[in-house]
Enzyme design. Sequence first.
Site, PDB file in Angstrom:
ATOM      1  N   GLY A 282      -6.873  16.491  19.017  1.00 32.83           N
ATOM      2  CA  GLY A 282      -6.376  16.180  20.353  1.00 32.83           C
ATOM      3  C   GLY A 282      -5.286  15.118  20.281  1.00 32.83           C
ATOM      4  N   ILE A 509     -13.963  15.235  17.674  1.00 33.61           N
ATOM      5  CA  ILE A 509     -12.577  15.700  17.652  1.00 33.61           C
ATOM      6  C   ILE A 509     -12.065  15.833  16.224  1.00 33.61           C
ATOM      7  CG2 ILE A 509     -12.090  14.803  19.953  1.00 33.61           C
ATOM      8  CD1 ILE A 509     -10.636  12.447  18.653  1.00 33.61           C
ATOM      9  N   ALA A 553     -16.495   4.990  17.469  1.00 32.03           N
ATOM     10  CA  ALA A 553     -17.407   4.343  16.522  1.00 32.03           C
ATOM     11  C   ALA A 553     -17.828   2.973  17.045  1.00 32.03           C
ATOM     12  CB  ALA A 553     -16.752   4.223  15.151  1.00 32.03           C
ATOM     13  N   ASN A 674     -18.570   5.246   6.999  1.00 30.41           N
ATOM     14  CA  ASN A 674     -18.606   6.299   5.985  1.00 30.41           C
ATOM     15  C   ASN A 674     -17.227   6.344   5.352  1.00 30.41           C
ATOM     16  OD1 ASN A 674     -18.245   8.868   4.705  1.00 30.41           O
ATOM     17  ND2 ASN A 674     -19.959   9.701   5.878  1.00 30.41           N
ATOM     18  N   LYS A 676     -15.934   8.168   3.220  1.00 30.34           N
ATOM     19  CA  LYS A 676     -15.301   9.483   3.051  1.00 30.34           C
ATOM     20  C   LYS A 676     -14.620   9.947   4.343  1.00 30.34           C
ATOM     21  CE  LYS A 676     -16.986  12.792   0.347  1.00 30.34           C
ATOM     22  NZ  LYS A 676     -17.941  13.818  -0.139  1.00 30.34           N
ATOM     23  N   GLY A 745     -13.351   0.477  14.303  1.00 31.28           N
ATOM     24  CA  GLY A 745     -12.766   1.792  14.585  1.00 31.28           C
ATOM     25  C   GLY A 745     -11.436   1.934  13.879  1.00 31.28           C
ATOM     26  N   VAL A 746     -11.237   3.074  13.252  1.00 35.00           N
ATOM     27  CA  VAL A 746     -10.006   3.274  12.478  1.00 35.00           C
ATOM     28  C   VAL A 746      -9.294   4.558  12.889  1.00 35.00           C
ATOM     29  CG1 VAL A 746     -10.700   1.895  10.489  1.00 35.00           C
ATOM     30  CG2 VAL A 746     -11.326   4.327  10.577  1.00 35.00           C
ATOM     31  N   GLY A 747      -9.513   4.989  14.124  1.00 35.49           N
ATOM     32  CA  GLY A 747      -8.899   6.243  14.555  1.00 35.49           C
ATOM     33  C   GLY A 747      -7.385   6.192  14.609  1.00 35.49           C
ATOM     34  N   GLU A 748      -6.864   5.112  15.153  1.00 38.04           N
ATOM     35  CA  GLU A 748      -5.433   5.090  15.481  1.00 38.04           C
ATOM     36  C   GLU A 748      -4.590   4.332  14.460  1.00 38.04           C
ATOM     37  OE1 GLU A 748      -4.482   6.247  18.786  1.00 38.04           O
ATOM     38  OE2 GLU A 748      -6.477   6.446  19.641  1.00 38.04           O
TER      39      GLU A 748
HETATM   40 MO1  MOS Z   1      -5.892   8.433  20.943  1.00 38.77          MO
HETATM   41  S1  MOS Z   1      -3.833   8.427  21.259  1.00 38.77           S
HETATM   42  O1  MOS Z   1      -6.345   7.588  22.398  1.00 38.77           O
HETATM   43  O2  MOS Z   1      -6.334  10.081  20.922  1.00 38.77           O
END
Ligand code: MOS
Length: 781
Positions: A282, A509, A553, A674, A676, A745-748
């Site tokens: 997404g 996601i 997370a 995690n 990985k 959190g390491v998403g962005e």
């Molecule tokens: Mo992130 S740009 O809030 O999917």
Amino acid sequence: MSDVTRPTTGRPAPSVGTPINRVDGRLKVTGGARYAAEFAVPNVAYAVMVTSTIASGRVRTMDATDAARAPGVLAVLTPENAPKLPNPPRPRTQASPAVGGPTQGGGQQPGGEQRQGAGRSQGTPPSGPAMRVPTLMQDDLVYYNGQPIGLVIADTFEHAMAAAALVKVTYAEERPVLDIESTPLAPANAVRPVGAGGKATKHGDVERGLAEAEVKVEQTYTTPLENHNPLEPHNTMAMWDGDKVTLYDSTQGIFSVRSGIARAFAIPPENVRVVSYFTGGGFGSKGGPWSHVYLAAMAAKHLSRPVKLVVTRRQMFGPTGGRAATSQRVTLGAKKDGTLTAVRHHTVATTSMLEDFVESCGVATRMLYESPNIETDHDLKRLNVGSPTFMRAPGEATGTFALESAMDELAVALRMDPIELRLKNYAEKDPDSGKPWSSKSLRECYRAGAEKFGWSKRTPAPRSMSDGRWLIGYGMATATYPARQQAASCTARILPDGRALVRAGSQEIGCGTYTVMSQIAADALGLPVDRVRFELGDTDMPPTPGSVGSATASSTGPAVNAAALAARQKLVQLAVADAASPLHGAREDDVRTADGKLSLGSDPSKSETFEALIARNGGQPVEARVDLKPGPDQQAYSMHSFGAVFSEVRVDRDLGLIRVPRVVGAYGGGKILNVKTATSQMISGIVWGISQALLEETHIDPRTGRYVNADLAEYHVPVNADIGSIDVTFVEENDPHVNPIGVKGVGEIPIVGVAASIGNAIYHATGKRVRDLPITLDKLL
Ligand code: MOS
């Protein structure tokens, strides 16, 4: 729904921190993971959107005669006959796209009475992903080329596609606003950047700081329109039952979809059920419902039949968001020793005629470096394009390209090592809020990254490193992204068979949410991870935030932990109160749980299994629910992840070809649940950063507003051959404040800084500074 998340792999506790395989990996590779469009629903009909071929004006006529007669067609909806929604989201301004003057037909046309608020806020202001402004055929206005203006519903997808091509449209066309340069700024009160602070911030006096400076850099950096391209196109299936609706949706936010649909159709949120077990990417574009979600629900209600709507790849350019184009003026002043005396960052970002989304480029500049004089400001230009939205590190990805390029230019001007310059201005507390950091390991990131990369081998002069025809450049940049905790709820149920079922709304996601939540719950309960089943993706489950802003997370994770601990405590209380238990009469805090057994810390020989205890006590599940709110530390500390990213580029000295053989990133992201799954996320974000640096750009025809490269043949993203070695390191970071499980959190963050590090490396290789993304060979020659 029973096959969704059964874990396929596991280890003894503690599981958190161990790199287990994804618990849903087997389902994914065997096709068992069901995405929204894959649910088999009897009697489903297929909807296809008809989109505008002009960027500004009105639909004058829509002739659906041929389409309606085409094989299998059930209905053709147009602005003339589409059902009126009781409470559709309103555009920021209902002005005609040519803001300012009256248009043909004046105020007598549908929607005309709403057009008087030209250029000012009106209706409900968009305030988040749930507030996206879709176009739902409630009027005849066209705001951008590619806008949904009609819907064809048929018995098969093919029939719907074929019939959609038969709809004939005439327009009252106006000249679209498409030229960024000549477009005036939107009113200042339109600008409300996301993130802490408002449109602008001001600390100290930048002009005085510049007067004190011995070296200055002042440059403009530009970034283009981009579009998200998740592999799974946006899609929705809607089914009504009276005044209740169920949606299977590909989304990052099931609760955002629920609230958007409930509001538009004026039904209570509990009448809307949104299901999303897997979302195929997404990146911000599925944060809330766009037009197609509402249109699927509208069509299903209209036909009293389930309707599936899958957006085409081409329709993902415009109707489902994208990244704003930006022009950023960065001014830096410094003493000869590198001390920053002034930092100014003024962003002008594009938005649409529908809503005032702000790409908040200055947010990172507010807190990244220490200086007595820091100013940031944001402005908007409204164009006849699809609405921009959040796209991987919205603001930071674009903003740090400007700031971190400018810092490199300053380092060059000072003849200073780029890392030294950054260390010289290291912020020991948040320069904007003045608050202490909850934790910050950026020094260690610079050190670890530089060492892994071999930064010491860099010779500072441009064009001083080469390998045959290839000029070699080393560049670096800083990365940062906020750590966020939002309210989240979860239930944990210990089952009579000694397994556990844990549920929280949330979304998967692709980042590994099923996996890390299973790990958190397993450890908190004292179970091996393969005896925990974690379920998500249904608004009937406890509410959680959307999978946006690196918040899953760090928000849902603590809720899962708390619910599992609460269920465990109930089990412990059951044991110590049970005269037949070997743990009878023990202190609760002396009871250990591990591997599905309870035992006494003071006498490990006294133990029993979860199953035995529950069987003796009625055989009923032991369940707890927790509604977790962020703690007071959220206000007391400034919470961010940090990182340092290093890139090597090779540039063909004659042809300007650019290659990126390696990128090294070192990050402090709190506890890594995690390694990985987290490393996979980092690698993918760095790949995207390479793409941002060198490839991605949405082209709009300057006359018609048509999205010119609206497919994956023309919209360039990297292929395997474009990517070299990517090396990710997490530095150890124990953050006692960020949340109870220490996760940031390491998403962005992985995309942040990559483009600047590559641009800086290209400068080092060639001596040529390109301040306009993407950096393509024509700009180098
Ligand atoms: Mo992130 S740009 O809030 O999917």
